[in-house]
Design a protein around this motif. Structure first.
Motif, PDB file in Angstrom:
ATOM      1  N   ALA A 298       0.811  -1.208   0.000  1.00  0.00           N
ATOM      2  CA  ALA A 298       0.000   0.000   0.000  1.00  0.00           C
ATOM      3  C   ALA A 298       0.849   1.264   0.000  1.00  0.00           C
ATOM      4  CB  ALA A 298      -0.928  -0.006   1.220  1.00  0.00           C
ATOM      5  N   SER A 299       2.045   1.189   0.586  1.00  0.00           N
ATOM      6  CA  SER A 299       2.918   2.356   0.654  1.00  0.00           C
ATOM      7  C   SER A 299       3.930   2.387  -0.488  1.00  0.00           C
ATOM      8  CB  SER A 299       3.654   2.372   1.999  1.00  0.00           C
ATOM      9  OG  SER A 299       4.413   1.189   2.169  1.00  0.00           O
ATOM     10  N   GLY A 300       3.756   1.530  -1.493  1.00  0.00           N
ATOM     11  CA  GLY A 300       4.678   1.496  -2.629  1.00  0.00           C
ATOM     12  C   GLY A 300       5.678   0.363  -2.509  1.00  0.00           C
ATOM     13  N   SER A 301       6.686   0.402  -3.365  1.00  0.00           N
ATOM     14  CA  SER A 301       7.701  -0.663  -3.391  1.00  0.00           C
ATOM     15  C   SER A 301       8.854  -0.319  -2.459  1.00  0.00           C
ATOM     16  CB  SER A 301       8.236  -0.858  -4.811  1.00  0.00           C
ATOM     17  OG  SER A 301       7.211  -1.299  -5.671  1.00  0.00           O
ATOM     18  N   GLN A 302       9.443  -1.352  -1.857  1.00  0.00           N
ATOM     19  CA  GLN A 302      10.610  -1.155  -1.015  1.00  0.00           C
ATOM     20  C   GLN A 302      11.468  -2.403  -1.050  1.00  0.00           C
ATOM     21  OE1 GLN A 302       9.900  -1.315   3.362  1.00  0.00           O
ATOM     22  NE2 GLN A 302       7.749  -1.436   2.783  1.00  0.00           N
ATOM     23  N   PRO A 303      12.786  -2.246  -0.811  1.00  0.00           N
ATOM     24  CA  PRO A 303      13.669  -3.414  -0.842  1.00  0.00           C
ATOM     25  C   PRO A 303      13.461  -4.319   0.357  1.00  0.00           C
ATOM     26  CG  PRO A 303      14.889  -1.460  -0.188  1.00  0.00           C
ATOM     27  CD  PRO A 303      13.511  -0.994  -0.581  1.00  0.00           C
ATOM     28  N   VAL A 304      13.645  -5.613   0.142  1.00  0.00           N
ATOM     29  CA  VAL A 304      13.565  -6.597   1.223  1.00  0.00           C
ATOM     30  C   VAL A 304      14.738  -7.555   1.117  1.00  0.00           C
ATOM     31  CG1 VAL A 304      11.068  -6.546   1.560  1.00  0.00           C
ATOM     32  CG2 VAL A 304      12.033  -8.032  -0.192  1.00  0.00           C
ATOM     33  N   ILE A 305      15.031  -8.206   2.222  1.00  0.00           N
ATOM     34  CA  ILE A 305      16.038  -9.257   2.287  1.00  0.00           C
ATOM     35  C   ILE A 305      15.298 -10.580   2.165  1.00  0.00           C
ATOM     36  CG2 ILE A 305      17.851 -10.298   3.674  1.00  0.00           C
ATOM     37  CD1 ILE A 305      17.364  -7.305   5.178  1.00  0.00           C
ATOM     38  N   ILE A 306      15.588 -11.340   1.143  1.00  0.00           N
ATOM     39  CA  ILE A 306      14.922 -12.616   0.910  1.00  0.00           C
ATOM     40  C   ILE A 306      15.821 -13.743   1.411  1.00  0.00           C
ATOM     41  CG2 ILE A 306      13.932 -14.176  -0.800  1.00  0.00           C
ATOM     42  CD1 ILE A 306      13.413 -11.718  -2.558  1.00  0.00           C
ATOM     43  N   SER A 307      15.326 -14.512   2.366  1.00  0.00           N
ATOM     44  CA  SER A 307      16.045 -15.661   2.904  1.00  0.00           C
ATOM     45  C   SER A 307      15.330 -16.924   2.449  1.00  0.00           C
ATOM     46  CB  SER A 307      16.099 -15.616   4.433  1.00  0.00           C
ATOM     47  OG  SER A 307      16.759 -14.452   4.888  1.00  0.00           O
ATOM     48  N   ALA A 308      16.052 -17.820   1.799  1.00  0.00           N
ATOM     49  CA  ALA A 308      15.496 -19.094   1.347  1.00  0.00           C
ATOM     50  C   ALA A 308      16.216 -20.219   2.077  1.00  0.00           C
ATOM     51  CB  ALA A 308      15.663 -19.248  -0.159  1.00  0.00           C
ATOM     52  N   ILE A 309      15.450 -21.128   2.685  1.00  0.00           N
ATOM     53  CA  ILE A 309      16.016 -22.252   3.427  1.00  0.00           C
ATOM     54  C   ILE A 309      15.327 -23.521   2.946  1.00  0.00           C
ATOM     55  CG2 ILE A 309      16.517 -23.220   5.694  1.00  0.00           C
ATOM     56  CD1 ILE A 309      16.113 -20.438   6.880  1.00  0.00           C
ATOM     57  N   GLN A 310      16.109 -24.476   2.476  1.00  0.00           N
ATOM     58  CA  GLN A 310      15.523 -25.709   1.938  1.00  0.00           C
ATOM     59  C   GLN A 310      14.794 -26.492   3.018  1.00  0.00           C
ATOM     60  OE1 GLN A 310      18.333 -28.377   0.053  1.00  0.00           O
ATOM     61  NE2 GLN A 310      16.750 -29.297  -1.205  1.00  0.00           N
ATOM     62  N   SER A 311      15.397 -26.612   4.207  1.00  0.00           N
ATOM     63  CA  SER A 311      14.759 -27.310   5.320  1.00  0.00           C
ATOM     64  C   SER A 311      15.041 -26.525   6.600  1.00  0.00           C
ATOM     65  CB  SER A 311      15.295 -28.736   5.444  1.00  0.00           C
ATOM     66  OG  SER A 311      14.678 -29.421   6.515  1.00  0.00           O
ATOM     67  N   ALA A 312      13.989 -26.086   7.301  1.00  0.00           N
ATOM     68  CA  ALA A 312      14.147 -25.219   8.464  1.00  0.00           C
ATOM     69  C   ALA A 312      13.413 -25.777   9.667  1.00  0.00           C
ATOM     70  CB  ALA A 312      13.631 -23.815   8.154  1.00  0.00           C
ATOM     71  N   SER A 313      13.919 -25.413  10.854  1.00  0.00           N
ATOM     72  CA  SER A 313      13.315 -25.804  12.122  1.00  0.00           C
ATOM     73  C   SER A 313      13.340 -24.597  13.046  1.00  0.00           C
ATOM     74  CB  SER A 313      14.101 -26.969  12.739  1.00  0.00           C
ATOM     75  OG  SER A 313      13.616 -27.283  14.029  1.00  0.00           O
ATOM     76  N   LEU A 314      12.204 -24.294  13.699  1.00  0.00           N
ATOM     77  CA  LEU A 314      12.100 -23.139  14.585  1.00  0.00           C
ATOM     78  C   LEU A 314      11.535 -23.572  15.931  1.00  0.00           C
ATOM     79  CD1 LEU A 314      10.775 -22.064  11.521  1.00  0.00           C
ATOM     80  CD2 LEU A 314      11.513 -19.964  12.639  1.00  0.00           C
ATOM     81  N   THR A 315      12.258 -23.244  17.002  1.00  0.00           N
ATOM     82  CA  THR A 315      11.834 -23.574  18.358  1.00  0.00           C
ATOM     83  C   THR A 315      11.143 -22.373  18.984  1.00  0.00           C
ATOM     84  OG1 THR A 315      13.724 -25.061  18.593  1.00  0.00           O
ATOM     85  CG2 THR A 315      12.626 -24.357  20.617  1.00  0.00           C
ATOM     86  N   ASN A 316       9.960 -22.610  19.577  1.00  0.00           N
ATOM     87  CA  ASN A 316       9.174 -21.546  20.205  1.00  0.00           C
ATOM     88  C   ASN A 316       8.906 -20.404  19.228  1.00  0.00           C
ATOM     89  OD1 ASN A 316       8.800 -22.742  22.744  1.00  0.00           O
ATOM     90  ND2 ASN A 316      10.799 -22.030  23.453  1.00  0.00           N
ATOM     91  N   LEU A 317       8.273 -20.724  18.128  1.00  0.00           N
ATOM     92  CA  LEU A 317       7.919 -19.727  17.129  1.00  0.00           C
ATOM     93  C   LEU A 317       6.773 -18.863  17.629  1.00  0.00           C
ATOM     94  CD1 LEU A 317       7.945 -18.593  14.161  1.00  0.00           C
ATOM     95  CD2 LEU A 317       6.241 -20.359  13.655  1.00  0.00           C
ATOM     96  N   CYS A 318       6.891 -17.550  17.403  1.00  0.00           N
ATOM     97  CA  CYS A 318       5.813 -16.618  17.690  1.00  0.00           C
ATOM     98  C   CYS A 318       5.661 -15.685  16.490  1.00  0.00           C
ATOM     99  CB  CYS A 318       6.106 -15.798  18.950  1.00  0.00           C
ATOM    100  SG  CYS A 318       4.846 -14.542  19.330  1.00  0.00           S
ATOM    101  N   GLN A 319       4.419 -15.432  16.115  1.00  0.00           N
ATOM    102  CA  GLN A 319       4.138 -14.498  15.030  1.00  0.00           C
ATOM    103  C   GLN A 319       2.998 -13.601  15.473  1.00  0.00           C
ATOM    104  OE1 GLN A 319       3.713 -16.036  10.910  1.00  0.00           O
ATOM    105  NE2 GLN A 319       1.729 -14.990  10.899  1.00  0.00           N
ATOM    106  N   SER A 320       3.172 -12.291  15.293  1.00  0.00           N
ATOM    107  CA  SER A 320       2.105 -11.365  15.687  1.00  0.00           C
ATOM    108  C   SER A 320       2.011 -10.231  14.688  1.00  0.00           C
ATOM    109  CB  SER A 320       2.349 -10.813  17.097  1.00  0.00           C
ATOM    110  OG  SER A 320       3.547 -10.056  17.160  1.00  0.00           O
ATOM    111  N   VAL A 321       0.776  -9.759  14.494  1.00  0.00           N
ATOM    112  CA  VAL A 321       0.524  -8.611  13.629  1.00  0.00           C
ATOM    113  C   VAL A 321      -0.565  -7.766  14.283  1.00  0.00           C
ATOM    114  CG1 VAL A 321      -1.121  -9.931  12.214  1.00  0.00           C
ATOM    115  CG2 VAL A 321      -0.067  -7.848  11.292  1.00  0.00           C
TER     116      VAL A 321
END
Length: 201
Positions: free
Chosen positions: A77-100
Motif C-alpha cells: 500500500a505504501s509502494g515498493s521497497q527493498p527486502v532481504i529474501i532468505s530461502a532455506i531448503q529445510s528449516a526448524s524453529l523452536t518456540n515460534l511466535c508471530q504477531s501482527v
C-alpha cells in the motif's frame, strides 16, 4: 568474530560466528547498502504484492540446511521497497511466535514450544530486518552472484545481484520483521492462534 571459511565443498566446512549481529552473515549496513543499491539499479526483480501490514516473527532458535539470501522488492500500500529474501531448503524453529497488529487488536500465533519445533520445507521469507544474539554458518560464501545461488534449488535472485549462501546455519533468539512468508510445507505442532499481546511482550 572468528572466521574459518573455505569455499571448496570437499574441504572442511568453514564457520562464521557473530554475536549481536543485525543481519544474517554480515554487518547490517553493508548488506542493506548492497541490497538497496542493486535494487535501485534495477538488478533485482520485483516480488509479488503484499498486504500493507508488516508482522513480527520471533523464535528461540532457527536452524536450517540449504540457506540462501539475496535482495528483492515487495509492492504494498505504501509502494515498493527493498527486502532481504532468505530461502532455506529445510528449516526448524523452536518456540515460534508471530504477531501482527491491525488497528486496536493484535493477532498472535505460537507453535513449536512443547519440545517439537516447527518445521518448514522450501521456506522463503521477505523481511525488512533480521536480528539474533548469535549466528553460525557452515561453508558460507558471501558476495556470490544472486543468480547463481545453488543451496536451495528453485530459489535464486537476479543475475548480477548481491547474494550469499551456506550449507547450514543456526540463529539464536531470532527477531524478524517480515512482509511475506511462503513454504512448500509448514508444520506447526502445538498451534495456538488468537488475539493477545505482540511477540516479546
Amino acid at each position: 568474530m572468528s572466521v574459518d571459511n573455505n569455499n571448496s565443498k570437499s574441504a572442511t566446512p568453514g564457520r562464521v560466528k557473530w554475536r549481536r549481529f543485525a543481519l544474517v552473515a554480515v554487518p547490517a549496513a553493508i548488506v542493506a547498502a548492497a541490497l538497496v543499491a542493486t535494487t535501485a539499479a534495477g538488478a533485482i526483480a520485483s516480488s509479488i504484492s503484499v498486504s500493507g501490514e508488516e508482522y513480527l516473527i520471533t523464535a528461540d532458535k532457527l536452524t536450517g540446511t540449504g540457506f540462501e539470501q539475496y535482495g528483492g522488492t515487495i509492492s504494498g500500500a505504501s509502494g515498493s521497497q527493498p527486502v532481504i529474501i532468505s530461502a532455506i531448503q529445510s528449516a526448524s524453529l523452536t518456540n515460534l511466535c508471530q504477531s501482527v497488529t491491525i488497528g486496536p487488536v493484535t493477532l498472535h500465533l505460537s507453535a513449536g514450544g512443547g519440545g517439537t519445533p516447527v518445521s518448514a520445507q522450501n521456506l522463503i521469507v521477505d523481511a525488512s530486518s533480521q536480528t539474533g544474539s548469535q549466528a553460525i554458518f557452515h561453508n558460507i560464501s558471501i558476495g556470490v552472484d544472486a543468480g547463481t545461488l545453488t543451496e536451495d534449488p528453485g530459489a535464486a535472485g537476479s543475475a548480477g545481484g548481491f547474494g550469499q549462501q551456506a550449507d547450514s546455519m543456526e540463529i539464536d533468539n531470532l527477531v524478524q520483521h517480515t512482509w511475506l512468508t511462503t513454504a512448500g510445507t509448514f508444520t506447526l505442532p502445538g498451534l495456538s492462534l488468537g488475539f493477545g499481546a505482540s511477540c516479546g511482550s
